[in-house]
Design an enzyme around this catalytic site. Structure first.
Site, mmCIF file in Angstrom:
data_model
loop_
_atom_site.group_PDB
_atom_site.id
_atom_site.type_symbol
_atom_site.label_atom_id
_atom_site.label_comp_id
_atom_site.label_asym_id
_atom_site.label_seq_id
_atom_site.Cartn_x
_atom_site.Cartn_y
_atom_site.Cartn_z
ATOM 1 N N LYS A 1 -57.566 44.478 -32.207
ATOM 2 C CA LYS A 1 -56.541 43.688 -31.514
ATOM 3 C C LYS A 1 -56.766 42.185 -31.759
ATOM 4 O O LYS A 1 -55.849 41.466 -32.150
ATOM 5 C CB LYS A 1 -56.564 44.008 -30.020
ATOM 6 C CG LYS A 1 -55.586 43.206 -29.223
ATOM 7 C CD LYS A 1 -55.521 43.687 -27.775
ATOM 8 C CE LYS A 1 -55.043 42.583 -26.878
ATOM 9 N NZ LYS A 1 -56.102 41.822 -26.235
ATOM 10 N N ASP B 1 -51.367 45.258 -26.948
ATOM 11 C CA ASP B 1 -51.996 44.871 -25.685
ATOM 12 C C ASP B 1 -51.330 45.691 -24.575
ATOM 13 O O ASP B 1 -50.570 46.617 -24.852
ATOM 14 C CB ASP B 1 -51.843 43.352 -25.439
ATOM 15 C CG ASP B 1 -50.443 43.008 -24.952
ATOM 16 O OD1 ASP B 1 -49.493 43.776 -25.257
ATOM 17 O OD2 ASP B 1 -50.287 42.008 -24.228
#
Ligand code: SF4
Length: 219
Positions: A130, A149
């Site tokens: 991420k 997310d």
């Protein structure tokens, strides 16, 4: 894939094209909300943003970036001092370990510079896919993946663009559905939309530009 699955995949692909068109009208320039002026600042801010709002991170980073300029500065930071400086972002002990470990690895392996490949970034302590996607997409303008997310996770499932629950699998589904040149923009846009309109537990479906394309719409 059987016939039903093929038809469902084609429906999703056609719907995501319309979703992208509508989102582009509303969020043509969506980008990362974490304030930063260098790649290193973005890595640090992204590490701090885990389980924390970007607004909170943006309150903490100005003082941090004034004090620590280079990877070498973080690499020799006193953990107890750094912990205090980032305490309000939560999980500060782990985040301190990540930032110092990441910075030491940058100094040892990359001459203090932030590398621009997924492989090198994810090999840094505390940097997962991420964070690497945020840095590659936002700073280096490379669409290597889709940031998943909490907002992207929630919205892609509400929009029924994926049935899967694991961020890694959701990312794979989005990479297959969304054109590559839109990967970074798409993530930032869903994050904005999730904060402003499709708010967790109280989505504003009546004012959502996607309500005609969203199977979870309440209007
Ligand atoms: S229609 Fe409602 S549930 Fe669907 S994306 Fe918009 S706000 Fe979220």
């Amino acid at each position: 894939m059987n016939k039903t699955q093929t038809a469902a995949a084609a429906e999703r692909k056609a719907r995501v094209r319309k979703i992208i068109t509508r989102l582009k009208r509303n969020y043509p320039d969506a980008t990362c909300a974490l304030q930063h002026e260098t790649a290193l600042q973005l890595v640090v801010a992204t590490i701090l943003s885990a389980q924390c709002t970007d607004a909170r991170v943006n309150m903490v980073t100005p003082a941090l970036f004034t004090k620590y300029h280079a990877a070498a500065d973080y690499a020799v930071a006193d953990p107890r001092v750094l912990e205090r400086e980032i305490q309000s972002t939560g999980f500060f002990r782990n985040k301190t370990k990540s930032i110092i470990g990441m910075a030491q690895a940058l100094v040892e392996r990359h001459g203090g510079e932030v590398p621009d490949t997924m492989e090198a970034l994810t090999a840094l302590p505390g940097v997962g896919r991420k964070t690497a996607n945020v840095v590659l997409g936002t700073w280096f303008r490379k669409n290597e993946g889709v940031v998943v997310d909490t907002h992207v996770h929630r919205l892609t499932r509400l929009l029924k663009l994926t049935k899967r629950d694991d961020p890694v699998n959701i990312e794979q589904d989005m990479m297959a559905l969304v054109p590559r040149e839109d990967w970074t923009w798409f993530s930032h846009t869903l994050i904005h939309h999730g904060r402003q309109v499709c708010i967790a537990r109280r989505p504003r479906c009546e004012e959502c530009v996607l309500n005609q394309l969203c199977p979870s719409s309440t209007v």
